[in-house]
Write an enzyme that holds these catalytic residues in place. Structure first.
Site, PDB file in Angstrom:
ATOM      1  N   SER A  13       0.843  -1.210   0.000  1.00  0.00           N
ATOM      2  CA  SER A  13       0.000   0.000   0.000  1.00  0.00           C
ATOM      3  C   SER A  13       0.877   1.258   0.000  1.00  0.00           C
ATOM      4  CB  SER A  13      -0.981  -0.003   1.175  1.00  0.00           C
ATOM      5  OG  SER A  13      -0.320   0.165   2.401  1.00  0.00           O
ATOM      6  N   ASN A  14       2.042   1.185   0.620  1.00  0.00           N
ATOM      7  CA  ASN A  14       2.956   2.345   0.576  1.00  0.00           C
ATOM      8  C   ASN A  14       3.582   2.504  -0.805  1.00  0.00           C
ATOM      9  OD1 ASN A  14       3.402   3.844   3.282  1.00  0.00           O
ATOM     10  ND2 ASN A  14       3.214   1.694   3.855  1.00  0.00           N
ATOM     11  N   MET A  90      10.759  -6.626   4.528  1.00  0.00           N
ATOM     12  CA  MET A  90      10.991  -7.234   5.838  1.00  0.00           C
ATOM     13  C   MET A  90      12.293  -8.032   5.884  1.00  0.00           C
ATOM     14  SD  MET A  90       8.672  -5.806   7.293  1.00  0.00           S
ATOM     15  CE  MET A  90       7.204  -5.908   8.275  1.00  0.00           C
ATOM     16  N   ARG A  91      13.387  -7.332   5.603  1.00  0.00           N
ATOM     17  CA  ARG A  91      14.674  -8.006   5.522  1.00  0.00           C
ATOM     18  C   ARG A  91      15.762  -6.968   5.787  1.00  0.00           C
ATOM     19  NH1 ARG A  91      15.836 -12.744   3.444  1.00  0.00           N
ATOM     20  NH2 ARG A  91      13.660 -13.076   2.921  1.00  0.00           N
ATOM     21  N   ILE A  93      19.115  -4.984   5.270  1.00  0.00           N
ATOM     22  CA  ILE A  93      19.953  -4.673   4.107  1.00  0.00           C
ATOM     23  C   ILE A  93      21.399  -5.028   4.457  1.00  0.00           C
ATOM     24  CG2 ILE A  93      20.767  -2.784   2.620  1.00  0.00           C
ATOM     25  CD1 ILE A  93      17.821  -3.463   2.135  1.00  0.00           C
ATOM     26  N   HIS A 109       8.828   2.886   9.381  1.00  0.00           N
ATOM     27  CA  HIS A 109       8.546   1.891  10.420  1.00  0.00           C
ATOM     28  C   HIS A 109       7.329   2.341  11.227  1.00  0.00           C
ATOM     29  CE1 HIS A 109       9.386  -1.380  13.153  1.00  0.00           C
ATOM     30  NE2 HIS A 109       9.148  -0.538  14.146  1.00  0.00           N
TER      31      HIS A 109
HETATM   32  C1  GAR Z   1       4.061  -0.522   6.744  1.00  0.00           C
HETATM   33  O1  GAR Z   1       3.144  -0.223   7.759  1.00  0.00           O
HETATM   34  C2  GAR Z   1       5.482  -0.249   7.195  1.00  0.00           C
HETATM   35  O2  GAR Z   1       5.557   0.792   8.131  1.00  0.00           O
HETATM   36  C3  GAR Z   1       5.866  -1.568   7.812  1.00  0.00           C
HETATM   37  O3  GAR Z   1       5.305  -2.516   6.962  1.00  0.00           O
HETATM   38  C4  GAR Z   1       4.071  -2.032   6.456  1.00  0.00           C
HETATM   39  C5  GAR Z   1       3.988  -2.351   4.981  1.00  0.00           C
HETATM   40  O4  GAR Z   1       2.693  -2.127   4.496  1.00  0.00           O
HETATM   41  N1  GAR Z   1       7.304  -1.707   7.919  1.00  0.00           N
HETATM   42  C6  GAR Z   1       7.928  -2.339   8.905  1.00  0.00           C
HETATM   43  O5  GAR Z   1       7.347  -2.900   9.815  1.00  0.00           O
HETATM   44  C7  GAR Z   1       9.449  -2.294   8.828  1.00  0.00           C
HETATM   45  N2  GAR Z   1      10.058  -2.834   9.990  1.00  0.00           N
HETATM   46  P1  GAR Z   1       2.409  -2.065   2.945  1.00  0.00           P
HETATM   47  O6  GAR Z   1       3.001  -3.340   2.323  1.00  0.00           O
HETATM   48  O7  GAR Z   1       0.904  -2.044   2.821  1.00  0.00           O
HETATM   49  O8  GAR Z   1       3.055  -0.821   2.405  1.00  0.00           O
END
Ligand code: GAR
Length: 193
Positions: A13-14, A90-91, A93, A109
């Site tokens: 979604s981001n 989720m990995r 770098i 985050h």
């Molecule tokens: C987001 O809320 C982001 O902040 C989080 O994953 C989600 C991805 O959502 N990131 C972490 O937790 C990083 N440690 P999306 O796939 O809908 O963009």
């Protein structure tokens, strides 16, 4: 115009919010490439719909992080990418990418770091009983959500919030906060010679 790559592992979604801001002209950048470490993730479908090239790989097919990061690097060079945006990647770098893109990788985050790093940040905040959590955008280093903080937004947790409602509130903020902040960073970024 700066050329960015978005790295994502899940729904994306981001990724979509960034692409939408680019399409509407609110974010002055070109999204050159999606990098995804989860074949079949929804974000891959989104990239296809938007006709953005995707490098999708399965880390299990590689012997080491160095090896798949070398393949990623080749793609980034091919598309002449200036800047990397992690959006739910989720990995950690590794040094291959950190070295090649020093100071040019950011992450979002879903907590007010340094509180609640790692996975399940939203659930961690609910379990801890804090009344305010939020969103952090930071530069990426070798640690887990530990790099220098660029910007933060607070989100109030109400009595009746659960993981779903809180995630919704956080996503709503992320979807404008991330593209806006990326725009500000890119304005100051010098293009590599
Ligand atoms: C987001 O809320 C982001 O902040 C989080 O994953 C989600 C991805 O959502 N990131 C972490 O937790 C990083 N440690 P999306 O796939 O809908 O963009």
């Amino acid at each position: 115009m700066k050329r960015i790559a978005v790295f994502a592992s899940g729904s994306g979604s981001n990724f979509q919010a960034i692409v939408d801001h680019v399409k509407s002209g609110k974010l002055k950048a070109n999204v050159m490439l999606l990098v995804c470490d989860k074949p079949g993730a929804k974000v891959v479908e989104r990239a296809e719909k938007e006709q953005i090239p995707a490098f999708v790989f399965d880390p299990k097919q590689y012997e080491s992080k160095e090896q798949f990061e070398e393949d990623i690097l080749q793609q980034l060079r091919h598309y002449q990418v200036d800047f990397i945006v992690l959006a739910g990647y989720m990995r950690l770098i590794g040094h291959t990418l950190l070295h090649a893109f020093a100071g040019r990788i950011v992450n979002i985050h879903p907590s007010l770091l340094p509180a609640f790093p790692g996975k399940h940040a939203i659930e961690q905040a609910l379990r801890a009983g804090v009344k305010i959590t939020g969103v952090t955008i930071h530069y990426v280093d070798e640690g887990m959500d530990t790099g220098p903080i660029i910007a933060q937004r607070a989100v109030e947790i109400s009595e009746d919030d659960d993981a779903n409602t809180l995630a919704e509130k956080i996503h709503k903020i992320e979807h404008s906060f991330y593209p806006e902040t990326i725009g500000k960073i890119l304005e100051k970024l010098e293009v590599k010679a």
